[in-house]
Scaffold this active site. Structure first.
Site, PDB file in Angstrom:
ATOM      1  N   GLY A 115       0.902  -1.354   0.237  1.00 44.94           N
ATOM      2  CA  GLY A 115       0.140   0.059   0.051  1.00 44.94           C
ATOM      3  C   GLY A 115       0.942   1.134  -0.045  1.00 44.94           C
ATOM      4  CD  GLU A 116       2.791   5.652  -0.307  1.00 47.41           C
ATOM      5  OE1 GLU A 116       2.650   4.875  -1.602  1.00 47.41           O
ATOM      6  OE2 GLU A 116       4.032   5.900  -0.009  1.00 47.41           O
ATOM      7  CB  SER A 117       5.577   2.527   3.988  1.00 45.95           C
ATOM      8  OG  SER A 117       6.367   3.519   3.296  1.00 45.95           O
ATOM      9  CB  CYS A 137       5.139  -3.709  -1.488  1.00 45.30           C
ATOM     10  SG  CYS A 137       5.462  -2.610  -2.725  1.00 45.30           S
ATOM     11  NE  ARG A 139       8.492   5.084   1.245  1.00 43.22           N
ATOM     12  CZ  ARG A 139       7.711   6.167   1.413  1.00 43.22           C
ATOM     13  NH1 ARG A 139       8.040   7.389   1.999  1.00 43.22           N
ATOM     14  NH2 ARG A 139       6.448   6.246   0.833  1.00 43.22           N
ATOM     15  CB  ILE A 171       3.160  -1.925  -7.452  1.00 44.20           C
ATOM     16  CG1 ILE A 171       2.498  -2.874  -8.330  1.00 44.20           C
ATOM     17  CG2 ILE A 171       2.250  -0.423  -7.895  1.00 44.20           C
ATOM     18  CD1 ILE A 171       1.088  -3.214  -7.908  1.00 44.20           C
ATOM     19  NE  ARG A 172       3.247   4.019  -6.527  1.00 43.40           N
ATOM     20  CZ  ARG A 172       2.531   4.014  -5.193  1.00 43.40           C
ATOM     21  NH1 ARG A 172       3.626   4.598  -4.433  1.00 43.40           N
ATOM     22  NH2 ARG A 172       1.616   3.563  -4.790  1.00 43.40           N
ATOM     23  CG  HIS A 202       1.943  -6.101  -4.604  1.00 44.83           C
ATOM     24  ND1 HIS A 202       1.188  -5.716  -3.592  1.00 44.83           N
ATOM     25  CD2 HIS A 202       3.016  -4.877  -4.753  1.00 44.83           C
ATOM     26  CE1 HIS A 202       1.223  -4.325  -3.447  1.00 44.83           C
ATOM     27  NE2 HIS A 202       2.511  -3.824  -3.854  1.00 44.83           N
ATOM     28  CD  GLU A 205      -0.554  -8.813  -2.666  1.00 45.56           C
ATOM     29  OE1 GLU A 205       0.519  -9.378  -2.561  1.00 45.56           O
ATOM     30  OE2 GLU A 205      -0.720  -7.488  -2.684  1.00 45.56           O
TER      31      GLU A 205
HETATM   32  N1  GLN Z   1       6.009   2.879  -2.304  1.00 45.53           N
HETATM   33  C1  GLN Z   1       5.327   2.387  -1.406  1.00 45.53           C
HETATM   34  C2  GLN Z   1       5.761   2.913  -0.086  1.00 45.53           C
HETATM   35  O1  GLN Z   1       7.040   3.347  -0.134  1.00 45.53           O
HETATM   36  C3  GLN Z   1       5.080   0.778  -1.540  1.00 45.53           C
HETATM   37  C4  GLN Z   1       4.518   0.494  -2.515  1.00 45.53           C
HETATM   38  C5  GLN Z   1       3.465  -0.610  -2.470  1.00 45.53           C
HETATM   39  O2  GLN Z   1       3.329  -1.188  -1.302  1.00 45.53           O
HETATM   40  N2  GLN Z   1       3.210  -1.120  -3.630  1.00 45.53           N
HETATM   41  O3  GLN Z   1       5.138   2.622   0.844  1.00 45.53           O
END
Ligand code: GLN
Length: 192
Positions: A47-49, A79, A106, A134-135, A170, A172
């Protein structure tokens, strides 16, 4: 049957639930700290940490999750979840849970490659696993008792330290549930 929690504050929660259930284990979405007492292992999703951390503070998850780790329960960060587990984050003074002896960076695969798929050889899991990035972060360095499980372009993208498992990608998001199964096996072994 083991019960696997998925931290349900933000991110790819449902996808992990689906993957756990595909492995014939019971999945529980964790939204309150009290629920931690009823699960055998926990997945912290992607997700987004920074957002996830804000919600972890808001709902009082930091100390209960550290206690969950001290109780010896397995934890799997994918991730953003990997970033949440790490002891050090490049460019940041403080870690989040600071549990796993790794340093992560990151968004480290560059802007032009925000997301991509790659075939990975993952020790103990598979030698043809499609990783969806993903990122994604990567693991810059690991402590002496951390086992590197996979690399991609000379970067560490999966590792295990005893009860802690983490990966940059990921697992999942495809129908290949072997990485989830690997974690469930860790949980089963701990429970026995
Ligand atoms: N870029 C996100 C972060 O720094 C991580 C991306 C992801 O979980 N797909 O939290």
């Amino acid at each position: 049957m083991v019960k696997i929690g998925v931290l349900g504050l933000q991110g790819a929660v449902r996808e992990h639930v689906r993957s756990i259930e595909a492995c014939d284990a019971e999945a529980v979405v964790i939204k309150k700290t009290e629920q931690l007492a009823h699960i055998d292992g926990l997945i912290i999703p992607g997700g987004e940490s920074t957002t996830m951390r804000r919600l972890m503070d808001k709902y009082g998850f930091i100390e209960p999750l550290k206690q969950f780790a001290r109780d010896g329960k397995p934890m799997f960060g994918t991730c953003a979840g990997l970033i949440i587990l790490a002891k050090k984050i490049v460019g940041y003074d403080e870690a989040h849970l600071g549990l796993m002896d790794i340093t992560v960076e990151r968004n480290s695969f560059g802007r032009q490659r925000e997301s991509f798929e790659a075939s990975l050889s993952i020790k103990g899991v598979a030698d043809d696993f499609i990783g969806v990035f993903i990122r994604a972060p990567h693991i810059v360095s690991v402590g002496s008792d951390v086992d590197v499980l996979a690399t991609y372009e000379d970067r560490i993208v999966a590792a295990r330290q005893g009860q802690f498992l983490g990966c940059s990608f990921h697992p999942e998001l495809t129908d290949d549930h072997r990485m989830t199964q690997y974690f469930i096996n860790m949980v089963k072994e701990t429970k026995e």
